[in-house]
Scaffold this active site. Structure first.
Site, mmCIF file in Angstrom:
data_model
loop_
_atom_site.group_PDB
_atom_site.id
_atom_site.type_symbol
_atom_site.label_atom_id
_atom_site.label_comp_id
_atom_site.label_asym_id
_atom_site.label_seq_id
_atom_site.Cartn_x
_atom_site.Cartn_y
_atom_site.Cartn_z
ATOM 1 N N ASP A 229 3.170 2.126 3.428
ATOM 2 C CA ASP A 229 2.474 1.016 2.672
ATOM 3 C C ASP A 229 2.059 1.100 1.341
ATOM 4 O O ASP A 229 2.932 2.058 0.777
ATOM 5 C CB ASP A 229 1.377 0.626 3.578
ATOM 6 C CG ASP A 229 1.090 -0.757 3.680
ATOM 7 O OD1 ASP A 229 0.571 -1.380 2.477
ATOM 8 O OD2 ASP A 229 0.892 -1.537 4.591
ATOM 9 N N HIS A 252 4.913 0.924 -0.711
ATOM 10 C CA HIS A 252 5.022 -0.607 -1.065
ATOM 11 C C HIS A 252 4.558 -0.560 -2.438
ATOM 12 O O HIS A 252 4.097 -1.877 -2.881
ATOM 13 C CB HIS A 252 4.042 -1.683 -0.169
ATOM 14 C CG HIS A 252 4.414 -1.652 1.384
ATOM 15 N ND1 HIS A 252 3.916 -2.475 2.184
ATOM 16 C CD2 HIS A 252 5.722 -1.100 1.723
ATOM 17 C CE1 HIS A 252 4.437 -2.422 3.244
ATOM 18 N NE2 HIS A 252 5.589 -1.625 2.972
#
Length: 407
Positions: A229, A252
């Site tokens: 993430d 991310h």
């Protein structure tokens, strides 16, 4: 305010953060008392649950009345949830030399945390050791919290949480395979994190490297973060935050947000991200806000001297995040600056400013953005498309060399 004046403001902010960080580092105590967890019953056999021994060691050190050190020596120490709670009578250090390994039974984690530091003024966490969350045993579960029927893995325990921890330094620590977030800061002030190595596979759900909210004067620097993430995510109520010298990937990217998740969120102000490298990340420099949000502001956000290597969405403002498709975001984004951004994109849209139809973005500035379309890494459907920028509801100013072309 003119661009030159804004960057002067940024420089002053950075100098202030550097000064405060040096003060915290210089405050490292001369230890008069050492407390070794093995003297309180902890066993480095990788089998015994050492939560009680850790807690008892902390209690003695915290209440000692003199600068004290909690030592977790070499070896592998298994433990379930542990709370290191203050206030303490003096500054305190936790030195981790070995491996602290989490138990894997989610029923033990009713409060959602594994290692919790709370209500502490003057903390040093260091030692070169590793916190291993053993997350792989939990990532595969569809129901991440046994008490709920949720299908998203967004409720898994946080590896290391700091709650109301001020004047702190966290340095030389490794975090491996967290169940949920690796590190979470909430209600923290004057907090420096450096020389961290944070790792989880790119397919691991919600394993943000460092997430913070409701915190100020936070300096995150000189660390390597690769997770499933965000490498760093900056939530609501964050002010005067500096992120620098981070190598990010996989993951991310570095995100402000998401903002607007709850009706009582607070503004974000004074975020500086500089001298960072992002490699093979889903997003690069992202600001994201939820559809249907309450009104709040995100302002004075600076990105400077960033390298983006084979990034899917290099520069992106996404104010259409979430499921409420017919409800616009009411987060006002203003005074955002991208300067000296270089690298490659694996999609044909290198700059995507997708702002709110109700409160459009303004004061967005891009100076010296030099990105190239890595056609060889792009999907076949995009490989022949022109490299471009996209702007919706955004007042943006482009200066200097700009690639892709301004929108």
């Amino acid at each position: 305010m003119a661009r030159q004046e804004r960057f002067v403001v940024k420089a002053v902010l950075l100098l202030g953060l550097t000064f405060l960080s040096s003060v915290v580092q210089g405050a490292e105590p001369n230890y008069s008392l050492d407390f070794d967890v093995t003297k309180f019953g902890a066993e480095a056999n990788g089998d015994k649950n050492n939560a009680q021994a850790f807690t008892e060691t902390w209690a003695k050190a915290c209440g000692s009345g003199a600068p004290a050190k909690v030592l977790i020596p070499s070896g592998t120490f298994l433990t379930g949830p542990v709370v290191f709670s203050g206030p303490c009578k003096s500054a305190i250090t936790v030195e981790v030399r070995g491996i602290v390994k989490a138990t894997t039974d989610l029923k033990e984690y009713a409060d959602g945390d594994w290692i919790l530091f709370e209500n502490i003024d003057g903390l040093l966490l260091t030692g070169g050791g590793t916190f291993d969350g053993q997350g792989a045993a939990s990532w595969k579960l569809k129901d991440c919290n046994p008490q709920h029927s949720a299908t998203k893995c967004d409720l898994l325990p946080i590896s290391i949480k700091f709650n109301h921890v001020n004047n702190a330094v966290v340095t030389g620590i490794n975090s491996l395979n967290s169940k949920g977030f690796h590190i979470l800061l909430v209600f923290c002030q004057n907090f420096k994190a450096s020389n961290l190595n944070i790792t989880a596979p790119d397919e691991s759900p919600n394993t943000d490297g460092i997430h913070l909210s409701l915190s100020s004067l936070v300096n995150i620097t000189n660390s390597k973060i690769g997770t499933g993430d965000d490498c760093v995510s900056i939530g609501h109520g964050s002010t005067d935050i500096s992120v620098s010298q981070i190598t990010c990937g996989p993951g991310h990217g570095i995100s402000v947000g998401s903002l607007g998740n709850k009706p009582d969120e607070m503004d974000v102000n004074g975020i500086t991200v500089f001298n960072c490298t992002l490699i093979n990340t889903t997003n690069g420099l992202r600001i994201k806000t939820k559809r249907g949000s309450a009104s709040l502001k995100a302002s004075r956000i600076f990105y400077d001297n960033i390298i983006l290597d084979k990034v899917k969405n290099p520069i992106i403002i996404d104010q259409n995040y979430g499921a409420k498709k017919n409800e616009p975001s009411r987060v006002k984004i203003t005074d955002v600056h991208y300067k000296n951004i270089k690298g490659t994109s694996i999609t044909n849209v290198g700059v995507n400013l997708n702002c709110s139809s109700v409160v459009p973005c303004d004061g967005v500035e891009l100076v010296g953005v030099d990105l190239a379309f890595d056609v060889g890494s792009a999907k076949k459907a995009e490989a022949n498309l022109p490299f471009s920028s996209s702007c919706a509801n955004a007042e943006a100013k482009f200066e200097g060399k700009i690639s892709p072309p301004p929108c």
